[in-house]
Scaffold this active site. Structure first.
Site, PDB file in Angstrom:
ATOM      1  CD  GLU A 338      -2.564  -1.189   2.698  1.00 30.55           C
ATOM      2  OE1 GLU A 338      -3.780  -1.452   2.688  1.00 30.55           O
ATOM      3  OE2 GLU A 338      -1.920  -0.966   3.744  1.00 30.55           O
ATOM      4  CB  CYS A 339       0.607   4.344   0.089  1.00 27.67           C
ATOM      5  SG  CYS A 339       0.788   6.123  -0.198  1.00 27.67           S
ATOM      6  N   GLY A 340       3.333   3.717   0.256  1.00 26.39           N
ATOM      7  CA  GLY A 340       4.785   3.682   0.383  1.00 26.39           C
ATOM      8  C   GLY A 340       5.356   2.330   0.002  1.00 26.39           C
ATOM      9  CG  PHE A 342       2.764   1.443  -5.573  1.00 23.47           C
ATOM     10  CD1 PHE A 342       2.892   0.562  -6.632  1.00 23.47           C
ATOM     11  CD2 PHE A 342       2.674   2.802  -5.856  1.00 23.47           C
ATOM     12  CE1 PHE A 342       2.944   1.017  -7.950  1.00 23.47           C
ATOM     13  CE2 PHE A 342       2.709   3.272  -7.154  1.00 23.47           C
ATOM     14  CZ  PHE A 342       2.850   2.370  -8.210  1.00 23.47           C
ATOM     15  N   GLY A 440      -0.595  -0.653  -4.873  1.00 20.20           N
ATOM     16  CA  GLY A 440      -1.131   0.606  -5.364  1.00 20.20           C
ATOM     17  C   GLY A 440      -1.156   1.640  -4.258  1.00 20.20           C
TER      18      GLY A 440
END
Length: 469
Positions: A338-340, A342, A440
């Site tokens: 998730e986020c970081g 990704f 993502g």
């Protein structure tokens, strides 16, 4: 038999009114008095929640009407407050601000759903009598809200405080529970995502985050009526005992090992996400991108969000760990990022100063920007079956990122989720997918997507069995 939970919500008129500092001061003051505090954060925030947990010396859970049904909100409050003396819920943004013009998912809506009294923090900078009109307006703006008191923040002196208090007492029935002076310096500085994280905190003039929190507790003891606040919390109505369990069924034997990266670079995890994995049968193994120690053998990998851009040089130099990450993905282990997380799975990460090679699982890069590139609640639909979500499954989440994905329109990319709300990786899609790796910008909460943890653990089990053949 109804359950009594002393509790209150601390709200503000907007972001930046000082409610987080007040929340931390109250949580710490109650803790230092010997009370067992259950801290909660309204909304999807990670950083404030972490600080609240530190202040109360207890894990902080998030409460959010967008993620959670009414019964699940009640369940979270009841289960996480068990054995505690008082529950403190910090609101987010303005009291009535939600995801639309109706105020859906606002702090006020949460207060009504949990039948919890609200204490409103007001920034009184350059304001006197008008504060009474604001309080009166908040009392009558929406029905069913129990506005139990106000805390006046950033007051300029004794005369200012006197006029403020007298105006509120003359024109409203709402008690003033304290009046805080303007702080010469903030014990906990802010950064681009709000408060500076405890992972990066250098102590400023206080020496440590614990001493900074103690200073806030001293401020609360001096300037706030803690006895009156405790009385308001104790008067909160009893809640129903008939609430569902957080996770259905009995816990399964922990027969697979799922690693999760938790260090100064990446540490954004809802506690319920980790609890859901354990309930589904996972033994969790804490890992780091910053340590050069070899990773132990795991059957799956969860990589949360954080600040990889701050530690990009150290991550890039740790090739052994990045290679281990890539090899896990290539071998078909379930990897969820998730986020970081990704950003770490991409080919490279660009900052103002340099371009850093990352794990290379996806043939794209990310670059850090000065303004938010995605902010708010998200709704996505899985457009294909993956080990984490079934095709057609709806995924509720949120995003808050200052980076943006480069090369996102490459033809070879496989996106697993269509964004009906929010930006995601870009062009209306999120969830880059390769092998059994899904990554993502979307953050999910296990209680909002109950199939996620069981499917993750089942995929780890299948991977383990295939490897043992």
């Amino acid at each position: 038999m109804p359950i009594t939970i002393p509790r209150f919500i601390l709200a503000g008129l907007s972001g930046g009114t000082g409610k987080t500092i007040v929340s931390l001061g109250l949580a710490r003051a109650f803790h230092l008095r010997g009370l067992r505090v259950a801290p909660f954060k309204k909304g999807p925030d990670y950083i404030d929640a972490k600080w609240l947990g530190l202040a109360a010396d207890s894990v902080c859970s998030n409460l959010d009407p967008f993620f959670h049904t009414d019964s699940m909100l009640q369940s979270l409050l009841v289960h996480k407050s068990a054995g505690r003396d008082i529950s403190l819920i910090e609101g987010n943004r303005g009291l009535f601000d939600g995801k639309d013009r109706h105020g859906s998912c606002s702090t006020a809506e949460l207060a009504r759903k949990l039948d919890t009294p609200v204490i409103l923090t007001i920034d009184c900078t350059k304001m006197t009598r008008t504060v009474a009109a604001i309080v009166q307006g908040c009392v009558h703006f929406e029905q069913g809200l129990n506005l139990a008191g106000v805390i006046l923040n950033r007051t300029a002196g004794e005369r200012h405080r006197s006029v403020l208090k007298e105006s509120i007492e003359e024109h409203t029935d709402i008690p003033v529970l304290g009046m805080l002076p303007k702080l010469k310096d903030n014990p906990i500085p802010e950064r681009h995502m709000g408060l500076m994280s405890d992972q990066e905190y250098d102590g400023t003039d206080y020496g440590s985050e614990q001493k900074a929190l103690d200073a806030l507790a001293t401020m609360a003891e001096e300037w706030l009526d803690l006895e009156a606040i405790l009385k308001i919390a104790s008067a909160a109505p009893a809640t129903s005992q008939q609430v569902p369990q957080l996770f259905p069924g009995d816990p399964k034997p922990r027969n697979v090992r799922i690693g999760y990266v938790h260090d100064a670079a990446l540490w954004f995890y809802y506690p319920e996400n980790l609890e859901a994995l354990e309930h589904a049968g996972a033994e969790l193994v804490r890992l780091s991108l910053l340590s050069d120690e070899p990773w132990p053998e795991v059957d799956g990998l969860y990589i949360g969000g954080g600040f990889p851009e701050v530690f990009a040089d150290r991550i890039a130099k740790n090739r052994g760990v990045l290679d281990s990450l890539r090899h896990l993905s290539e071998a078909g282990a379930p990897v969820y990022a998730e986020c970081g997380g990704f950003m770490v799975l991409c080919d490279y990460l660009k900052t103002d100063d340099n371009t850093y090679p990352m794990a290379g699982v996806f043939p794209v890069g990310t670059t850090f920007c000065q303004r938010p590139q995605g902010l708010g609640y998200t709704e996505a639909v899985a457009v294909r079956d993956t080990v984490f979500f079934p095709e057609g499954g709806r995924v509720l989440g949120h995003e808050f990122h200052y980076s943006v994905c480069l090369d996102k329109e490459k033809e070879a990319l496989d996106y697993a989720m269509r964004m009906d709300r929010g930006k995601g990786v870009g062009i209306g899609w999120d969830g880059l997918h390769v092998n059994n790796t899904l990554a993502g910008y979307n953050h999910t909460h296990a209680l909002a997507v109950p199939e996620w943890a069981p499917r993750f653990v089942e995929a780890a089990k299948l991977f383990r069995e295939s490897r043992d053949l």
